[in-house]
Design an enzyme around this catalytic site. Sequence first.
Site, PDB file in Angstrom:
ATOM      1  N   SER A  55       0.864  -1.181   0.000  1.00  0.00           N
ATOM      2  CA  SER A  55       0.000   0.000   0.000  1.00  0.00           C
ATOM      3  C   SER A  55       0.892   1.220   0.000  1.00  0.00           C
ATOM      4  CB  SER A  55      -0.893   0.042   1.250  1.00  0.00           C
ATOM      5  OG  SER A  55      -1.987  -0.823   1.134  1.00  0.00           O
ATOM      6  N   GLU A  62      -1.318  19.002  -5.484  1.00  0.00           N
ATOM      7  CA  GLU A  62      -2.625  19.036  -6.130  1.00  0.00           C
ATOM      8  C   GLU A  62      -3.561  17.950  -5.593  1.00  0.00           C
ATOM      9  OE1 GLU A  62       0.299  18.623  -7.602  1.00  0.00           O
ATOM     10  OE2 GLU A  62       0.715  20.565  -8.519  1.00  0.00           O
ATOM     11  N   SER A  63      -3.228  17.229  -4.544  1.00  0.00           N
ATOM     12  CA  SER A  63      -4.036  16.249  -3.805  1.00  0.00           C
ATOM     13  C   SER A  63      -3.249  14.958  -3.552  1.00  0.00           C
ATOM     14  CB  SER A  63      -5.409  15.995  -4.420  1.00  0.00           C
ATOM     15  OG  SER A  63      -6.220  17.170  -4.309  1.00  0.00           O
ATOM     16  N   HIS A  68      -2.937   0.201  -3.982  1.00  0.00           N
ATOM     17  CA  HIS A  68      -2.993  -0.991  -3.141  1.00  0.00           C
ATOM     18  C   HIS A  68      -2.891  -2.185  -4.083  1.00  0.00           C
ATOM     19  CE1 HIS A  68      -4.192   1.574   0.145  1.00  0.00           C
ATOM     20  NE2 HIS A  68      -5.141   2.073  -0.616  1.00  0.00           N
ATOM     21  N   CYS A  83      -6.505  18.463  -8.132  1.00  0.00           N
ATOM     22  CA  CYS A  83      -7.255  19.702  -8.262  1.00  0.00           C
ATOM     23  C   CYS A  83      -6.427  20.684  -9.079  1.00  0.00           C
ATOM     24  CB  CYS A  83      -7.630  20.272  -6.900  1.00  0.00           C
ATOM     25  SG  CYS A  83      -6.232  20.628  -5.836  1.00  0.00           S
TER      26      CYS A  83
END
Lengths: 118, 118
Positions: A55, A62-63, A68, A83
Amino acid sequence: MNALGRHLLIEMQDCNKEALNDLGFLRDAMVAAAIDCGATVLGESFHHFNPQGVSGVVIIAESHLSIHTWPEYGYAAADIFTCGTTVEPEKAVEVLIEKLGAKNHSVMEIQRGLLVTV
Amino acid sequence: MNALGRHLLIEMQDCNKEALNDLGFLRDAMVAAAIDCGATVLGESFHHFNPQGVSGVVIIAESHLSIHTWPEYGYAAADIFTCGTTVEPEKAVEVLIEKLGAKNHSVMEIQRGLLVTV
């Protein structure tokens, strides 16, 4: 009405099983995907599981990107949440599909923050 | 046919704007949400943006939780991605809604890894 964020959910099947269990490879692939789509990497956190699977998340200005993996199924679930208009998340999708050797994949896009924009 | 993972996408509107801009508060809230739903926290990465907004991810043994906030809109986008049957992600949703004071919210559930299970 514009969304604040674009969220791509990528299902990757029939991937290279060794790649799906290689934390270093996956971290490099995810960071490369972030950079190639024009994002600015701020941090990352990756973990390998026993007996298998990884993981990991890359935080970008930008986020985020996350992954996984289930090597036993040749499957990985990745997310690319961005974003702003300076990044092209589709490029990150291409990078991940190529690097993981995914023979099959699907991409779902969800627009986030629709209700609050004007 | 079972899914490998459950992915809850939570849109939270009309939140407490101060909470949405407080990195320490959000980190504590996200870790509490992870623990309260039965997850095992492995790591986290949070960043505050200028002039406002926070992005953060909590990696759990069962996948991850993420949040991105826009204090100027009173909005936060959170994701809770879990695998296995020992966690109850709905509890994490409740914790976040309560802690952020979200007066409106919606939750979308996406099943991940459907195609590879038997």
